[in-house]
Design a protein around this motif. Structure first.
Motif, mmCIF file in Angstrom:
data_model
loop_
_atom_site.group_PDB
_atom_site.id
_atom_site.type_symbol
_atom_site.label_atom_id
_atom_site.label_comp_id
_atom_site.label_asym_id
_atom_site.label_seq_id
_atom_site.Cartn_x
_atom_site.Cartn_y
_atom_site.Cartn_z
ATOM 1 N N ASP A 240 0.844 -1.193 0.000
ATOM 2 C CA ASP A 240 0.000 0.000 0.000
ATOM 3 C C ASP A 240 0.882 1.246 0.000
ATOM 4 N N TYR A 241 1.083 1.806 -1.195
ATOM 5 C CA TYR A 241 1.848 3.049 -1.338
ATOM 6 C C TYR A 241 1.011 4.117 -2.037
ATOM 7 N N ILE A 242 -0.295 3.979 -2.075
ATOM 8 C CA ILE A 242 -1.097 4.768 -2.993
ATOM 9 C C ILE A 242 -1.033 6.264 -2.721
ATOM 10 N N ILE A 243 -1.024 6.691 -1.464
ATOM 11 C CA ILE A 243 -1.024 8.126 -1.197
ATOM 12 C C ILE A 243 0.278 8.764 -1.682
ATOM 13 N N ASN A 244 1.395 8.168 -1.343
ATOM 14 C CA ASN A 244 2.677 8.711 -1.798
ATOM 15 C C ASN A 244 2.759 8.691 -3.324
ATOM 16 N N ILE B 154 -9.231 9.449 -0.471
ATOM 17 C CA ILE B 154 -8.710 8.294 0.280
ATOM 18 C C ILE B 154 -7.569 8.661 1.211
ATOM 19 N N ILE B 155 -7.292 9.944 1.409
ATOM 20 C CA ILE B 155 -6.143 10.363 2.201
ATOM 21 C C ILE B 155 -6.159 9.732 3.591
ATOM 22 N N ASP B 156 -7.340 9.483 4.140
ATOM 23 C CA ASP B 156 -7.430 8.905 5.475
ATOM 24 C C ASP B 156 -7.931 7.465 5.459
ATOM 25 N N GLN B 157 -7.831 6.788 4.309
ATOM 26 C CA GLN B 157 -8.387 5.436 4.243
ATOM 27 C C GLN B 157 -7.596 4.467 5.118
ATOM 28 N N ASP B 158 -8.293 3.490 5.631
ATOM 29 C CA ASP B 158 -7.691 2.391 6.379
ATOM 30 C C ASP B 158 -7.197 1.361 5.367
ATOM 31 N N ALA C 143 -6.629 -1.589 5.671
ATOM 32 C CA ALA C 143 -7.337 -2.849 5.854
ATOM 33 C C ALA C 143 -8.616 -2.902 5.026
ATOM 34 N N ALA C 144 -9.080 -1.747 4.559
ATOM 35 C CA ALA C 144 -10.246 -1.671 3.674
ATOM 36 C C ALA C 144 -9.885 -0.835 2.452
ATOM 37 N N ALA C 145 -8.758 -1.157 1.860
ATOM 38 C CA ALA C 145 -8.191 -0.323 0.806
ATOM 39 C C ALA C 145 -9.050 -0.325 -0.457
ATOM 40 N N LEU C 146 -9.054 0.810 -1.137
ATOM 41 C CA LEU C 146 -9.666 0.912 -2.452
ATOM 42 C C LEU C 146 -8.993 -0.055 -3.416
ATOM 43 N N THR C 147 -9.795 -0.767 -4.203
ATOM 44 C CA THR C 147 -9.260 -1.600 -5.276
ATOM 45 C C THR C 147 -9.384 -0.824 -6.583
ATOM 46 N N THR C 148 -8.260 -0.501 -7.196
ATOM 47 C CA THR C 148 -8.284 0.237 -8.455
ATOM 48 C C THR C 148 -8.454 -0.733 -9.619
ATOM 49 N N THR C 149 -8.556 -0.155 -10.810
ATOM 50 C CA THR C 149 -8.595 -0.911 -12.057
ATOM 51 C C THR C 149 -7.512 -0.386 -12.984
ATOM 52 N N ILE C 150 -7.219 -1.150 -14.009
ATOM 53 C CA ILE C 150 -6.254 -0.675 -15.009
ATOM 54 C C ILE C 150 -6.734 0.626 -15.638
ATOM 55 N N GLY C 151 -8.043 0.747 -15.867
ATOM 56 C CA GLY C 151 -8.569 1.994 -16.422
ATOM 57 C C GLY C 151 -8.309 3.179 -15.528
#
Length: 263
Positions: free
Chosen positions: A176-180, A202-206, A208-216
């Motif tokens: 999980d490196y999404i914010i950086n 999502i700046i404060d997302q947990d 443990a319940a991370a957003l799942t992105t897509t290739i799009g």
């Protein structure tokens, strides 16, 4: 296909995965460093872990192998060229090999060098494809090449394989490196409103319940897919004034990877 993303909460911010067959309860564990968490989750769900797959040889992905296999008797799968770096491989994998989990799950091995030269991603054969991408592709980012990889190969993996996947493909990375990563995208492309909106959402997302992105979505917010974007190129020229007037994709990718190394 049932997917359990397990947030380890460790210093490396690892995700581990269980992929299970709904009919048989058989499960595949991907990079189960947090083996106790994987075993507990499987027990809670009533699943039997019959296979372990390492996307690559780094310890934060292989370190739970021995304990999990000792507890379950699972078979170990990994890249065919990782024999000397991953102990106890039962099934070496090459591009196009199919891994079956129970009766309902099929996953295709993709040979995806770059982060290391013996890296496997898994692509599900399902109505909505899913990519389990280890340290090759991250949410809004790309793997580094510091420990046994090469940026030229990473570029080829992105351009010849990942960029050609269907936009609906779900993305399940190893960390999980999404914010950086989104902050790097915005540094390189301040006008990317979709990246800014996602960052703020999502700046404060947990994790443990991370957003799942897509290739799009990755193509919209991940600068390593946005190699023809004029703003990305112009911002690069501030750091690399000798950049050609119309740089090719590979040049842009390599310069971005160089900048990201120090971000």
């Amino acid at each position: 296909m049932i997917v359990e993303q397990i947030w380890t909460g460790n210093a490396w911010r690892n995700f581990n995965y269980l992929i299970a067959c709904a009919e048989t309860g058989e499960a595949l564990a991907i990079d189960p460093l947090a083996y106790e968490m994987c075993l507990d989750r499987a027990q809670d769900r009533g699943w039997d872990i019959t296979q372990v797959l390492n996307t690559h040889e780094h310890h934060d992905h292989t370190g739970g192998n021995a304990a999990l296999i000792a507890a379950t008797g699972a078979q170990l799968l990994a890249h065919k060229n990782a024999w000397d770096r991953i102990i106890g491989i039962d099934r070496p994998l090459a591009a196009g090999d199919v891994i079956k989990v129970g009766k309902t799950v099929e996953l295709e091995a993709l040979d995806t060098p770059g982060h290391t030269m013996s890296h496997i991603c898994l692509l599900s054969h399902s109505d909505q494809p899913a990519l389990f991408c280890g340290d090759t592709l991250f949410n809004a980012g790309a793997g580094n090449c510091h420990n046994g990889g090469h940026p030229n190969q990473l570029y080829l993996t992105f351009s010849s394989q990942l960029a050609r996947l269907p936009d609906a493909t779900l993305v399940y990375p190893g960390h999980d490196y999404i914010i950086n990563n989104l902050q790097f995208t915005l540094n390189r492309e301040p006008g990317n409103t979709e990246a800014q909106t996602l960052h703020d959402k999502i700046i404060d997302q947990d994790p443990a319940a991370a957003l799942t992105t897509t290739i799009g979505l990755e193509k919209a917010v991940n600068t390593f897919f946005r190699l023809h974007n004029p703003e990305v190129i112009e911002k690069l020229r501030e750091t690399f004034p000798d950049l050609p007037a119309d740089p090719d994709e590979k040049t842009v990718f390599l310069k971005l990877r160089e900048l990201r190394n120090d971000w």
